[in-house]
Enzyme design. Sequence first.
Site, PDB file in Angstrom:
ATOM      1  N   HIS A   1      33.466  22.129 -38.938  1.00 25.99           N
ATOM      2  CA  HIS A   1      33.847  20.815 -39.463  1.00 25.99           C
ATOM      3  C   HIS A   1      35.361  20.749 -39.352  1.00 25.99           C
ATOM      4  O   HIS A   1      36.049  21.599 -39.908  1.00 25.99           O
ATOM      5  CB  HIS A   1      33.497  20.664 -40.947  1.00 25.99           C
ATOM      6  CG  HIS A   1      32.068  20.932 -41.276  1.00 25.99           C
ATOM      7  ND1 HIS A   1      31.141  19.947 -41.452  1.00 25.99           N
ATOM      8  CD2 HIS A   1      31.403  22.094 -41.465  1.00 25.99           C
ATOM      9  CE1 HIS A   1      29.966  20.473 -41.744  1.00 25.99           C
ATOM     10  NE2 HIS A   1      30.090  21.786 -41.755  1.00 25.99           N
TER      11      HIS A   1
ATOM     12  N   TYR B   1      24.641  15.852 -44.015  1.00 25.14           N
ATOM     13  CA  TYR B   1      25.786  16.403 -44.727  1.00 25.14           C
ATOM     14  C   TYR B   1      26.362  15.461 -45.758  1.00 25.14           C
ATOM     15  O   TYR B   1      26.430  14.264 -45.530  1.00 25.14           O
ATOM     16  CB  TYR B   1      26.910  16.752 -43.743  1.00 25.14           C
ATOM     17  CG  TYR B   1      27.086  18.232 -43.609  1.00 25.14           C
ATOM     18  CD1 TYR B   1      27.788  18.924 -44.572  1.00 25.14           C
ATOM     19  CD2 TYR B   1      26.533  18.941 -42.563  1.00 25.14           C
ATOM     20  CE1 TYR B   1      27.942  20.294 -44.484  1.00 25.14           C
ATOM     21  CE2 TYR B   1      26.678  20.308 -42.461  1.00 25.14           C
ATOM     22  CZ  TYR B   1      27.378  20.982 -43.423  1.00 25.14           C
ATOM     23  OH  TYR B   1      27.522  22.324 -43.344  1.00 25.14           O
ATOM     24  N   ASP B   2      26.815  16.010 -46.869  1.00 20.14           N
ATOM     25  CA  ASP B   2      27.524  15.229 -47.878  1.00 20.14           C
ATOM     26  C   ASP B   2      28.945  15.760 -47.985  1.00 20.14           C
ATOM     27  O   ASP B   2      29.142  16.963 -48.168  1.00 20.14           O
ATOM     28  CB  ASP B   2      26.851  15.361 -49.247  1.00 20.14           C
ATOM     29  CG  ASP B   2      25.456  14.771 -49.259  1.00 20.14           C
ATOM     30  OD1 ASP B   2      24.595  15.291 -48.517  1.00 20.14           O
ATOM     31  OD2 ASP B   2      25.218  13.803 -49.999  1.00 20.14           O
TER      32      ASP B   2
ATOM     33  N   GLU C   1      32.137   7.766 -34.908  1.00 21.33           N
ATOM     34  CA  GLU C   1      30.782   7.467 -34.457  1.00 21.33           C
ATOM     35  C   GLU C   1      29.908   6.835 -35.543  1.00 21.33           C
ATOM     36  O   GLU C   1      29.147   5.923 -35.281  1.00 21.33           O
ATOM     37  CB  GLU C   1      30.114   8.739 -33.920  1.00 21.33           C
ATOM     38  CG  GLU C   1      30.754   9.223 -32.610  1.00 21.33           C
ATOM     39  CD  GLU C   1      30.170  10.529 -32.087  1.00 21.33           C
ATOM     40  OE1 GLU C   1      30.506  10.901 -30.953  1.00 21.33           O
ATOM     41  OE2 GLU C   1      29.400  11.193 -32.810  1.00 21.33           O
ATOM     42  N   PHE C   2      30.011   7.354 -36.720  1.00 22.80           N
ATOM     43  CA  PHE C   2      29.085   6.889 -37.774  1.00 22.80           C
ATOM     44  C   PHE C   2      29.770   6.110 -38.893  1.00 22.80           C
ATOM     45  O   PHE C   2      29.127   5.317 -39.574  1.00 22.80           O
ATOM     46  CB  PHE C   2      28.331   8.079 -38.374  1.00 22.80           C
ATOM     47  CG  PHE C   2      27.576   8.868 -37.338  1.00 22.80           C
ATOM     48  CD1 PHE C   2      26.395   8.380 -36.795  1.00 22.80           C
ATOM     49  CD2 PHE C   2      28.062  10.082 -36.881  1.00 22.80           C
ATOM     50  CE1 PHE C   2      25.709   9.090 -35.820  1.00 22.80           C
ATOM     51  CE2 PHE C   2      27.382  10.799 -35.907  1.00 22.80           C
ATOM     52  CZ  PHE C   2      26.203  10.306 -35.370  1.00 22.80           C
TER      53      PHE C   2
ATOM     54  N   ASP D   1      32.091  12.058 -36.923  1.00 22.23           N
ATOM     55  CA  ASP D   1      31.459  11.306 -38.008  1.00 22.23           C
ATOM     56  C   ASP D   1      32.182  10.020 -38.371  1.00 22.23           C
ATOM     57  O   ASP D   1      31.541   9.048 -38.762  1.00 22.23           O
ATOM     58  CB  ASP D   1      31.311  12.192 -39.237  1.00 22.23           C
ATOM     59  CG  ASP D   1      30.094  13.109 -39.114  1.00 22.23           C
ATOM     60  OD1 ASP D   1      29.995  14.082 -39.878  1.00 22.23           O
ATOM     61  OD2 ASP D   1      29.233  12.853 -38.252  1.00 22.23           O
TER      62      ASP D   1
ATOM     63  N   GLY E   1      24.207  11.556 -42.560  1.00 24.31           N
ATOM     64  CA  GLY E   1      22.949  12.228 -42.223  1.00 24.31           C
ATOM     65  C   GLY E   1      22.670  13.346 -43.191  1.00 24.31           C
ATOM     66  O   GLY E   1      22.566  13.143 -44.410  1.00 24.31           O
TER      67      GLY E   1
ATOM     68  N   ILE F   1      57.678   7.970 -39.346  1.00 19.31           N
ATOM     69  CA  ILE F   1      56.762   8.907 -38.694  1.00 19.31           C
ATOM     70  C   ILE F   1      55.482   9.110 -39.499  1.00 19.31           C
ATOM     71  O   ILE F   1      55.424   8.847 -40.701  1.00 19.31           O
ATOM     72  CB  ILE F   1      57.448  10.273 -38.425  1.00 19.31           C
ATOM     73  CG1 ILE F   1      58.100  10.824 -39.691  1.00 19.31           C
ATOM     74  CG2 ILE F   1      58.443  10.145 -37.285  1.00 19.31           C
ATOM     75  CD1 ILE F   1      58.762  12.184 -39.512  1.00 19.31           C
TER      76      ILE F   1
ATOM     77  N   GLY G   1      32.991   5.112 -44.203  1.00 20.11           N
ATOM     78  CA  GLY G   1      32.754   4.026 -45.162  1.00 20.11           C
ATOM     79  C   GLY G   1      31.302   3.586 -45.132  1.00 20.11           C
ATOM     80  O   GLY G   1      30.685   3.366 -46.172  1.00 20.11           O
TER      81      GLY G   1
HETATM   82 CU   LIG Z   1      28.630  23.089 -42.244  1.00 22.54          CU
END
Ligand SMILES: [Cu+2]
Length: 673
Positions: free
Chosen positions: A465, A408-409, A324-325, A321, A406, A615, A328
Amino acid sequence: MASTVKLLFCFLLMISFLSLFLLSSSAKQHPLDPLTPAEFKLVKTIVERAYRLVPHNITFQYVGLDEPEKQAVFLWQSNPARIPHRRARVVTRLNKQTHDIIVDISTRSVFSDKIYQGNGFPLLTLDEQEAATELVLGYGPFKASMKKRGLNISDVVCSTSTVGWFGEKKSKRVLKIPCFYTEGTVNMYLRPIEGITIVVDLDEIKISEYHDREIAPIPKPEPTEYRLSHMKPPFGPRMNNAATVTANGPGFTLDGHTVKWANWNLHVGFDARVGSVISMASIYDLEKHKYRRVMYRGYISELFVPYMDPSEGWYYSTYFDNGEFGFGLSAVPLEPLNDCPANAVFMDGYYAGQDGSPVQSPNAICIFERHSGDIMWRHTEAEMPGHVREVRPEVSLVVRMVATVGNYDYVLDWEFKPSGSIKMGVGLTGVLEVKPVTYTNVDQIKEDAHGTLVAENTIGVFHDHFLNYYLDLDIDGDANSFVKTNLVTKRNTEAKTPRKSYWTVERETAKTEFDARIVLDSKPVELSLVNPNKKTKLGNHVGYRLVPAGFAANPLLTADDYPQIRAAFTNYNVWVTPYNKSEKWAAGDHVDQSRGDDDLLTWTNRNRAIENKDIVLWYTIGFHHVTCQEDFPVMPTVSAGFELRPTNFFEYNPVLKVIPPKHVTWPNCTAKP
Ligand SMILES: [Cu+2]
Ligand SMILES: *[C@@H]1O[C@H](CO)[C@@H](O)[C@H](O)[C@H]1NC(C)=O
Ligand SMILES: *[C@@H]1O[C@H](CO)[C@@H](O)[C@H](O)[C@H]1NC(C)=O
Ligand SMILES: *[C@@H]1O[C@H](CO)[C@@H](O)[C@H](O)[C@H]1NC(C)=O
Ligand SMILES: *[C@@H]1O[C@H](CO)[C@@H](O)[C@H](O)[C@H]1NC(C)=O
């Protein structure tokens, strides 16, 4: 005067009505209600009546509700006339025996009474513990021991300690009595008088063993004070209360993107790929009179969501996410009062649109002071006369963003506490990704459906997730080391006591990246970043400790599966790399259709040195999502989080001298027109 009299009259009337109600009718009582004061009285009367020959020798070790059968409770629920028998469970000691008694309150009788034959003893009563400690303070040999140590007996307070079981064939009901020296402090537990063994027989209430073994040092009283009224400046930080905050502003200052709140100073940024970014978080040290660095930069570097249906239409549903998406880009405007509380301040985000021109992401971030109703710290000195009590309510600062990728929030919180702790919170809500099917009932499904039938014709497909947090901690400077503190069990070979084992710690400093790849399992280990060049006055290395999420979900895909190769950052929960500006995102820079050849795994395969270097800690938190009907049509938020906590960073509790919020009576809160 007249009104007082009237009030008193009402009060009396109420009391008599109340007692009438309690004893004569339990129509309104829930079967699982705890016993009422009137019921306790009744139980006592019933038990004592049953033992009327020896009433004063009975001790009630426990009295509580004897819960009705579950079916009875349900029966009552459907028919309130069916009130289950109201019973109490009573444990007494009588003639050195433990009795398990059931009292039927409804019929006012002892329902059953069994003498307990097994090992172990009931709950201790407060009275018997008090009797035991009083015995010690009046005991000649103990007074002599105090005199020998030059201690004033009037400053000695004793407590009680249970003794455990160490293979004895026969156990006696005894306690050990530890004592403390309160001269110059109320914080008695920090001034133990060691070297004396005192055993009290509880059935006889007499000292059955006394050994003055050695004179041990007693810690000084000076740094033990915690009452605000008895402390010297400097004080701080000053805490707001919720009412002040709403009336006088947010409770923090926002200068551009820099937030100053309580003892924290940090910067809140926004990025198209990762969303909110916390930078330069430092905390004010009251003793050192300066801000000290904690985190240089922190953000969610990647989010991997693989679905578990290998069929043609689904096998590729393995999203990254962030890479790819863009978190932000997925940030949604936060709605005042609903997404964030009334005292929140909102911050817009900006990103470049397709044509490079700035696009506003309004209200992308909110910042607010959280009055959680939690306790920051507290203590009651229950054994001291006057019952000294100090409490500080928890107040924290939250930086929140919501990314709707999409369906999911993700509710993403950074919470800063005056204690120096930083909590990362992730809330999952929104809508499931579903697969349409012909099924309307689970019984029709013969094959592996790769999900749960969450509604008619709707499979909520199983998935995971995995969020990776990039945490560039700079503990009091940038040269840090990663330390594993293993908790290890040891056999007792050093002391001639019946204890067979104990645990202690064994520290390992990670030398290279391989040493810091860690799968969190049930093995007890504390993971911390320390500054090996800085020590506290007492000589401990200053550090911050990672307190992992309550559960750590690790990948279940095979290592040779493509999405797993691409998401190799999930192979371990913890990674540490030497800081490198170009290593920013756990799955690599270019994630869409990536092949896993330029990511956290490949970077760390170089096995670079990480000791006493700048580090970065990378932490992966995972959720396995076995979908369920409650997730339909929209999911109630599932939350998880982890914490970074100072460990020997401060010389002592950094919120010891916090100035608690002023207590206010809430104004008449009628809604404004
Ligand atoms: Cu889920
Ligand atoms: C009960 O208590 C009385 C006085 O407190 C004492 O004399 C008696 O020995 C006790 N009886 C038993 C069985 O412990
Ligand atoms: C012992 O404590 C009592 C009560 O606080 C005080 O009056 C007395 O002077 C103390 N004695 C010594 C030797 O400190
Ligand atoms: C920094 O990271 C990049 C990408 O992993 C690598 O190519 C480069 O050699 C690294 N630089 C140093 C100094 O390690
Ligand atoms: C609150 O304020 C309103 C308007 O001033 C008043 O009518 C109402 O009685 C008040 N309520 C209480 C509980 O004081």
